[in-house]
Write a protein that holds these residues in place. Structure first.
Motif, short mmCIF file in Angstrom:
data_model
loop_
_atom_site.label_atom_id
_atom_site.label_comp_id
_atom_site.label_asym_id
_atom_site.label_seq_id
_atom_site.Cartn_x
_atom_site.Cartn_y
_atom_site.Cartn_z
N ALA A 267 2.15 1.88 -3.58
CA ALA A 267 1.31 2.48 -4.31
C ALA A 267 1.41 1.89 -5.73
O ALA A 267 1.65 2.70 -6.87
N VAL B 32 -4.92 -2.07 -2.73
CA VAL B 32 -4.07 -0.98 -2.41
C VAL B 32 -4.24 -1.32 -4.75
O VAL B 32 -3.60 -0.29 -5.24
N LYS C 131 0.98 -1.63 -0.37
CA LYS C 131 -0.45 -0.14 0.19
C LYS C 131 1.14 1.82 -0.02
O LYS C 131 0.41 2.05 -1.03
#
Length: 186
Positions: free
Chosen positions: A32, A59, A29
């Motif tokens: 990214a 995510v 996460k």
């Protein structure tokens, strides 16, 4: 530019039961990514499905790739609800056409796999020479048949080079018979 995040590097060489999956979801996460590719060679090493779902929902879209090593269609089917796309390589799943399933079975490509002339090879084997296959291939080579044994398309090993799709197709089209099986079949 494509930037990659390797889940296996984040996990280290820890077995599925010992991995800190929550920490890895958090790392992904923070990283990214635009999407996540999950290569499933064995269900034993893949993240538990609840974490795959978290990755896919929180995510980035998850693409799960399954190879010809999948012996049972139930394995990729079990991932269906937790990923954005299932990619099935060199295996033909027994399911209805589905936009969420991308089949990349090499011999389906009619531009490559078509009759090309004389079939001058009696028997061919193209694939990874696991121990049981090696034993079978050694017995096969001792016959009076014209036998060609080569590598496949996925795993390069000593004495066996990887084949391009075109080389693979040519070998198949020149062969009267093609053998390849799992350890229990040979």
């Amino acid at each position: 530019e494509v930037v990659t995040f390797f889940f296996d590097e984040a996990r280290g060489l820890k077995a599925r039961a010992d991995a800190d999956w929550s920490r890895m979801v958090a790392q992904a996460k923070e990283f990214a990514p635009d999407f996540i590719v999950l290569s499933v060679m064995s269900d034993d090493w893949a993240p538990p499905r609840e974490y795959i779902r978290k990755l896919n929902e929180d995510v980035a879209p998850v693409v799960a790739i399954f190879y010809d090593t999948i012996s049972d269609w139930n394995t990729p089917q079990a991932y269906y609800d937790n990923v954005t796309l299932l990619v099935i390589l060199d295996a033909e799943p027994n399911c209805a056409p589905d936009p969420k399933i991308l089949r990349l079975w090499t011999p389906v490509d009619a531009t490559l796999f078509k009759p090309r002339g004389e079939r001058d090879i009696d028997v061919s084997f193209a694939g990874t020479p696991w121990a049981s296959r090696g034993y079978f291939n050694c017995r096969l080579e001792k016959t009076s048949l014209n036998v060609v044994i080569s590598g496949g398309q996925h795993i390069e090993q000593e004495h066996y080079q990887l084949l391009t799709k075109r080389e693979y197709a040519e070998l198949m089209s020149r062969s009267r018979a093609v053998v390849n099986g799992t350890s229990g079949q040979m």
